[in-house]
Design an enzyme around this catalytic site. Sequence first.
Site, PDB file in Angstrom:
ATOM      1  N   GLU A  57      -3.110 -38.931  31.565  1.00  0.00           N
ATOM      2  CA  GLU A  57      -2.931 -40.199  32.262  1.00  0.00           C
ATOM      3  C   GLU A  57      -1.866 -41.090  31.629  1.00  0.00           C
ATOM      4  OE1 GLU A  57      -6.923 -41.681  32.281  1.00  0.00           O
ATOM      5  OE2 GLU A  57      -7.456 -40.607  34.114  1.00  0.00           O
ATOM      6  N   GLU A 102     -15.143 -22.429  21.261  1.00  0.00           N
ATOM      7  CA  GLU A 102     -15.197 -23.496  20.259  1.00  0.00           C
ATOM      8  C   GLU A 102     -15.555 -22.986  18.864  1.00  0.00           C
ATOM      9  OE1 GLU A 102     -19.490 -25.505  20.137  1.00  0.00           O
ATOM     10  OE2 GLU A 102     -18.490 -25.829  22.056  1.00  0.00           O
TER      11      GLU A 102
END
Length: 267
Positions: free
Chosen positions: A77, A108
């Site tokens: 953004e 992960e």
Amino acid sequence: MTTETASHYDHLEQMSVHDLLTNINREDKTVPLAVEKAIPQIEALVTEIVKRMKEGGRLIYIGAGTSGRLGVVDASECPPTYGVSPDLVIGLIAGGDKAIRRAVEYAEDDPDQAWLDIAPYHPEPLDTVIGIAASGRTPYVIGGLEKARAAGLLTGCVVCNEGSAVAAAAEYPVEVVVGPEFVTGSTRMKSGTAQKLVLNMISTSAMIQLGRVKGNKMVDMQLSNLKLRDRAAKMVISETGVDYETAEQLLAQYGSVRNAVDHYLNP
């Protein structure tokens, strides 16, 4: 870890929709207060980030699952909002971009992979790596921070437990302890909300410090759709007093609110 402790509520399946929503909202109200307590830590981290970004450094988020997705969202953004390069704020998630939409099992758990994911961006000492992990124990994040720190990069983190391994690996840890989740262990809830708030604070305050906001307006935002072009035109009108058509012409000619206003006021 408080993020894994039992919820304050039980027999959730027996609650009405109204009670579920009311109780979730009651828990959510505690999150901004937890973030408020972490403001000194956030301030210390942002101050160091801005120093480096003013000299050409970048901001790199690393995380897994919900935490990784939040970093990707915040990074993605920044270009449309502030008109910066997509390479200034980078979001990396364990398992790669496909993990944004669908979980990648065990991604992960590799402590070496984050640094491998960062490598194509040619990290430099002026860059900052922020590890995002609600639990504070994600190997992908711990390994990435340790290797980044060893390479001389600034390191920070956003975690939701005190005394975590992720916080120990970072020079500037931010610990936002939100307590047990409404659904026990579901850290996409309060923990995710806290992380989103903190990431907003970090990137927004950094962009303002870098001069990407004038007054309270996004004068460098990308004019990438009709809504944003309309918003930009109204900004130009507010600053110059021209009519709407002229504002649109100035934006078309100069490409941003900042440039349109500067060229109109200083021909």
